[in-house]
Design an enzyme around this catalytic site. Structure first.
Site, short mmCIF file in Angstrom:
data_model
loop_
_atom_site.label_atom_id
_atom_site.label_comp_id
_atom_site.label_asym_id
_atom_site.label_seq_id
_atom_site.Cartn_x
_atom_site.Cartn_y
_atom_site.Cartn_z
N ASP A 8 0.81 -1.23 0.00
CA ASP A 8 0.00 0.00 0.00
C ASP A 8 0.84 1.29 0.00
O ASP A 8 1.48 1.61 1.01
CB ASP A 8 -0.92 0.05 1.22
CG ASP A 8 -1.86 -1.15 1.32
OD1 ASP A 8 -1.40 -2.28 1.09
OD2 ASP A 8 -3.04 -0.94 1.66
N HIS A 68 -10.44 1.10 -0.04
CA HIS A 68 -10.56 2.55 -0.28
C HIS A 68 -10.67 2.89 -1.77
O HIS A 68 -10.51 4.05 -2.15
CB HIS A 68 -9.36 3.28 0.32
CG HIS A 68 -9.28 3.18 1.80
ND1 HIS A 68 -10.32 3.55 2.63
CD2 HIS A 68 -8.30 2.73 2.62
CE1 HIS A 68 -9.96 3.34 3.89
NE2 HIS A 68 -8.76 2.84 3.93
FE LIG Z 1 -4.16 0.36 2.82
FE LIG Z 2 -7.13 -1.35 2.81
#
Ligand SMILES: [Fe+2]
Ligand SMILES: [Fe+2]
Length: 267
Positions: A8, A68
């Site tokens: 991420d 997200h």
């Molecule tokens: Fe994340």
């Molecule tokens: Fe996430």
């Protein structure tokens, strides 16, 4: 062939280190394909069209997303029109975006990438196992190299997916917790597995966000803006070697690039 999944990417610090190192890393590590989870790339949550293009320009070949994914509405058009980015496959078919991307690295066979969301401590979604099965069944026969980013909270969830896809995917690598796990291995069927590859962003933080802000909200229940932190930026990811003939993994290795190493690569 050699693949890298970058964990991420969080906000500007995460994007900065990606821009600093990915092109050099491709050469030094002889990477054929670089995939990155970018669900936190815009201000810590979501992705914008400009940042999508920024990451591709930095040397990323494909982008996975997570819970997200729809935080920024601007990304809907990119999710619909571009074929190098995927939303979670266990969303309803009516959700914007594609559930699988087939990437074509230079002089190497095609690589399918997709992602599913876990269901433990996360919002309700369709069954990730059934979604994964559907994605695999729809792949053309010539696609044998498959990288799955399993975006899940619980290590138990991750292990279930790893075992479910063992022998069916080249790699099942986790994202979402932002914390790398030390359990990387090749499962008996030839699938490279790791519960979480970690995050790419500021470590002097709570999952990439300012410690004081998160602490304030946790202690008082008063909402604050969880601003992205700035210090001790690192890139975490995992490198997998795959036999392109069989699609089986032959090696898996964790990668951590700290600021000193990033400066060396960038210099
Ligand atoms: Fe994340
Ligand atoms: Fe996430």
């Amino acid at each position: 062939m050699r693949l890298l999944l970058i964990g991420d990417i969080v906000g500007k610090p995460g994007r900065h280190i990606v821009t600093q190192v990915v092109r050099k890393l491709r050469i030094e590590e002889q990477l054929d394909l670089v995939v990155a989870n970018a669900e936190n790339a815009a201000g810590g949550s979501g992705l914008t069209p400009a940042i999508y293009h920024e990451l591709l320009a930095a040397g990323v070949d494909g982008i996975t997303m997570g819970d997200h994914v729809f935080r920024r509405r601007e990304i809907f058009s990119i999710l619909q029109s571009e074929r190098k980015i995927v939303r979670p496959a266990n969303f309803p078919a009516t959700a914007p975006g594609h559930e699988c991307a087939i990437l074509r690295p230079r002089n190497k066979p095609p690589v399918a990438i997709f992602t599913c969301l876990g269901r433990v401590f996360m919002n309700p979604v369709d069954c990730p196992l059934q979604a994964a099965q559907r994605v695999l069944a729809a792949l053309p026969d010539d696609v044998r190299v498959i990288l799955m980013d399993y975006h899940a909270e619980a290590t138990s969830d991750m292990q279930v997916m790893g075992r479910f896809l063992d022998g069916k995917a080249s790699a099942v690598l986790g994202t979402h917790t932002h914390v790398p796990t030390a359990d990387e291995r090749i499962l008996p069927g030839g699938t490279a597995f790791q519960c979480d590859v970690g995050m790419t962003g500021p470590m002097e933080s709570i999952l990439g966000r300012r410690i004081d802000r998160v602490m304030e909200t946790t202690r008082t229940f008063r909402p604050t803006h969880f601003e992205v932190a700035t210090e001790d930026v690192r890139l975490y990811g995992t490198i997998v070697d795959v036999d392109p003939e069989t699609g089986r993994a032959t090696a898996i290795r964790r990668l951590c690039i700290d600021q000193a190493e990033a400066d060396r690569l960038a210099g």
